[in-house]
Write an enzyme that holds these catalytic residues in place. Structure first.
Site, mmCIF file in Angstrom:
data_model
loop_
_atom_site.group_PDB
_atom_site.id
_atom_site.type_symbol
_atom_site.label_atom_id
_atom_site.label_comp_id
_atom_site.label_asym_id
_atom_site.label_seq_id
_atom_site.Cartn_x
_atom_site.Cartn_y
_atom_site.Cartn_z
ATOM 1 N N ASN A 152 13.681 -15.102 18.662
ATOM 2 C CA ASN A 152 14.587 -15.609 17.787
ATOM 3 C C ASN A 152 15.860 -16.224 18.310
ATOM 4 O OD1 ASN A 152 14.406 -12.658 18.107
ATOM 5 N ND2 ASN A 152 16.365 -12.564 16.904
ATOM 6 N N CYS A 329 21.187 -9.844 12.605
ATOM 7 C CA CYS A 329 20.942 -8.634 12.275
ATOM 8 C C CYS A 329 21.910 -7.682 13.225
ATOM 9 C CB CYS A 329 19.460 -7.985 12.738
ATOM 10 S SG CYS A 329 18.306 -9.130 11.808
HETATM 11 N N1 PMP Z 1 11.409 -10.400 13.711
HETATM 12 C C1 PMP Z 1 12.065 -11.663 14.365
HETATM 13 C C2 PMP Z 1 11.379 -12.163 15.383
HETATM 14 C C3 PMP Z 1 13.075 -12.204 13.537
HETATM 15 O O1 PMP Z 1 13.715 -13.099 13.936
HETATM 16 C C4 PMP Z 1 13.486 -11.490 12.317
HETATM 17 C C5 PMP Z 1 14.593 -12.067 11.485
HETATM 18 N N2 PMP Z 1 15.981 -12.242 12.395
HETATM 19 C C6 PMP Z 1 12.828 -10.382 11.859
HETATM 20 C C7 PMP Z 1 11.863 -9.773 12.551
HETATM 21 C C8 PMP Z 1 13.203 -9.464 10.619
HETATM 22 O O2 PMP Z 1 13.155 -10.370 9.607
HETATM 23 P P1 PMP Z 1 13.536 -9.946 8.162
HETATM 24 O O3 PMP Z 1 15.113 -9.594 8.302
HETATM 25 O O4 PMP Z 1 13.298 -11.111 7.150
HETATM 26 O O5 PMP Z 1 13.018 -8.581 7.853
#
Ligand code: PMP
Length: 383
Positions: A152, A329
Site C-alpha cells: 500500500n 492506519c
Molecule cells: N491491507 C492493505 C494492504 C491495505 O492497504 C488496507 C487499507 N489501508 C487494509 C488491509 C485494511 O483495509 P480496511 O481498513 O478497509 O479494513
C-alpha cells in the site's frame, strides 16, 4: 480546486455504485437471512447477485466468496480463524513479511504472545520480498504463509504468483492480502494459487465498511477457518451478523465495473504516472523513487524529494493536494514508515518521502495544476 491523491488510503465511491446502493436501501428493506417473507428473499437475491459479481472478477465460485466488514476483518479471520486447526494439527508456525498491513502484523504478533512462532521476512531495497527467502522458512509445522499482493505504501507487486505455485505442493495454507491489487491486476489475480484472499471494497471505488474473504475449496472442502466472532450462521457461520445488503450490492457493483473497465483504467493510470514524473523533472526538484518501478503498480508512486521534509510539505500544501507519507492506519502521529524502514531506506530519506496514489477518475489537469504548486513550494522549503 485541490486534487485528492491518496487513493491507496481510500478511493472515492463510483457514482454508479452509489446509485445502486441508494436503490437497494430504498427497495430492499429486509434481512437477507429472513426466511419467512418476500422482503428477506429479495434482500437475499441482492446479496447473491453481489457474490456472483465478486466471484466473476476473481474467477472463483460464488460459494467461495464471504462478505466481511473489510480487509482488516478478512485478514483477522484468515489468521485467527485457524486457531482450532493449529491446535489440532500442532502447526503453529506462521511466515509473513515486514511490509504487510497492520491487520496482518498486529494479528500475528498477538498469536506470537500465545506461543505461535512467527517468521517475518523483509524485502530488499527494491521493495519486493524474495520468493526463496519465504520458501526457505517453510517447516513441517508451518501453518500459514501470508503475503500481500501489492504494498500500500510503495505500490510494489510481491511475488505471490511464484509463492502460490510453490506452496501448492506443500501442506501449508497461503493467504494473500489483495487489498491494493483487486480490480487493478485483474488477470494476474485470476491466475493466482491461494487458499485465502482478502480485500476491501473502498479501494476499488466501492463503499467503505464492506470487504471480502475468498476461501478457495480444495477437494470440495473450504480451508479450515472458523469464525472469530460468535453469533448467527450468516456467511456459513464464517462471519456472523446481519449482512449489510446495500454495502454488498455496492461491493458487487464496484467489482463488476472494475472487471469491465480495468484495461482502460490501467492504461490511464500509467499516463498519470508519466505526467507526475514529467512534472517532477520539469520543476527540477531532486528526487528518487522508492521501490523498483519494474514491479510497481500504475496508480502509485512513492518518492523521496531530497532535502524536503514530507511533513512540512504536506502541511504547507494541504490546499492543493491530499498526499500521504505512510499508511492511514498508522498516520495519526508521525513515525518513519515501517515499510520503507524494512526496505533499508535511511531515516533521513524516509522523512522526505511521500506517497502519491490516484484512480480512474483522477483528472490529469487537476494533477498538473496542483502538483505543480506543491513542487514549487517544495523548492522553497528545501533545506
Ligand atoms: N491491507 C492493505 C494492504 C491495505 O492497504 C488496507 C487499507 N489501508 C487494509 C488491509 C485494511 O483495509 P480496511 O481498513 O478497509 O479494513
Amino acid at each position: 480546486m485541490s486534487v485528492y491523491l491518496d487513493y491507496n488510503a481510500s478511493a472515492p465511491i463510483d457514482l454508479r455504485v452509489l446509485d445502486i446502493m441508494v436503490e437497494v436501501y430504498k427497495n430492499n428493506i429486509g434481512n437477507a437471512d429472513s426466511r419467512t417473507h418476500n422482503y428477506g428473499e429479495s434482500a437475499r437475491k441482492v446479496v447473491e447477485n453481489s457474490r456472483k459479481q465478486v466471484a466473476s472478477l476473481l474467477s472463483v465460485a460464488s460459494d467461495e466468496v464471504f462478505f466481511t466488514s473489510g480487509a482488516t476483518e478478512s485478514n483477522n479471520i484468515a489468521i485467527q480463524g485457524l486457531r482450532e486447526y493449529a491446535e489440532k494439527t500442532n502447526k503453529k508456525h506462521i511466515i509473513t513479511t515486514a511490509i504487510e498491513h497492520k491487520a496482518i502484523l498486529e494479528t500475528v504478533k498477538h498469536l506470537q504472545k500465545e506461543g505461535y512462532e512467527v517468521d517475518i521476512v523483509s524485502p530488499d531495497i527494491s521493495g519486493r520480498v524474495k520468493t526463496d527467502a519465504i520458501l526457505g522458512k517453510v517447516r513441517e509445522d508451518t501453518l500459514l504463509v501470508s503475503v500481500m499482493h501489492v504494498n500500500n505504501e510503495t505500490g510494489i507487486i510481491q511475488p505471490v504468483k511464484e509463492l502460490g505455485e510453490s506452496l501448492q505442493e506443500k501442506n501449508v495454507l497461503f493467504h494473500i492480502d489483495a487489498t491494493q491489487s483487486c480490480g487493478k491486476l485483474v488477470e494476474e489475480i485470476k491466475d493466482l494459487k491461494y487458499n485465502m484472499l482478502s480485500f476491501s471494497a473502498h479501494k476499488l471505488m466501492g463503499p467503505q465498511g464492506v470487504g471480502v474473504l475468498i476461501l478457495r475449496k480444495k477437494a470440495y472442502k473450504l480451508p479450515p477457518v472458523k469464525a472469530i466472532l460468535y453469533g448467527g450462521q450468516q456467511e456459513h457461520g464464517i462471519r456472523p451478523g446481519t449482512i449489510p445488503v446495500a454495502l454488498t450490492a455496492g461491493c458487487g457493483k464496484a467489482c463488476e465495473i472494475a472487471e469491465n473497465e480495468y484495461k482502460k483504467n490501467n492504461v490511464y493510470m500509467d499516463v498519470i504516472k508519466e505526467k507526475v514524473l514529467d512534472l517532477l523533472n520539469t520543476f527540477g526538484v531532486e528526487y528518487h523513487i522508492n521501490g523498483d518501478q519494474e514491479y510497481c503498480i500504475g496508480s502509485t508512486l512513492n518518492i523521496c524529494i531530497e532535502g524536503v521534509s514530507s511533513e512540512a510539505l504536506m502541511i504547507s500544501t494541504k490546499q492543493y493536494c491530499g498526499l500521504s507519507n505512510g499508511s492511514a492506519c498508522t498516520s495519526k502521529s508521525y513515525s518513519p514508515s515501517y515499510v520503507l524502514t524494512a526496505m533499508g531506506i535511511p531515516t533521513s530519506q524516509i522523512d522526505s518521502s511521500i506517497r502519491i496514489s490516484w484512480g480512474p477518475d483522477t483528472s490529469i489537469d487537476d494533477v498538473i495544476e496542483n502538483l505543480g504548486e506543491v513542487l514549487e513550494i517544495a523548492k522553497q522549503i528545501r533545506n
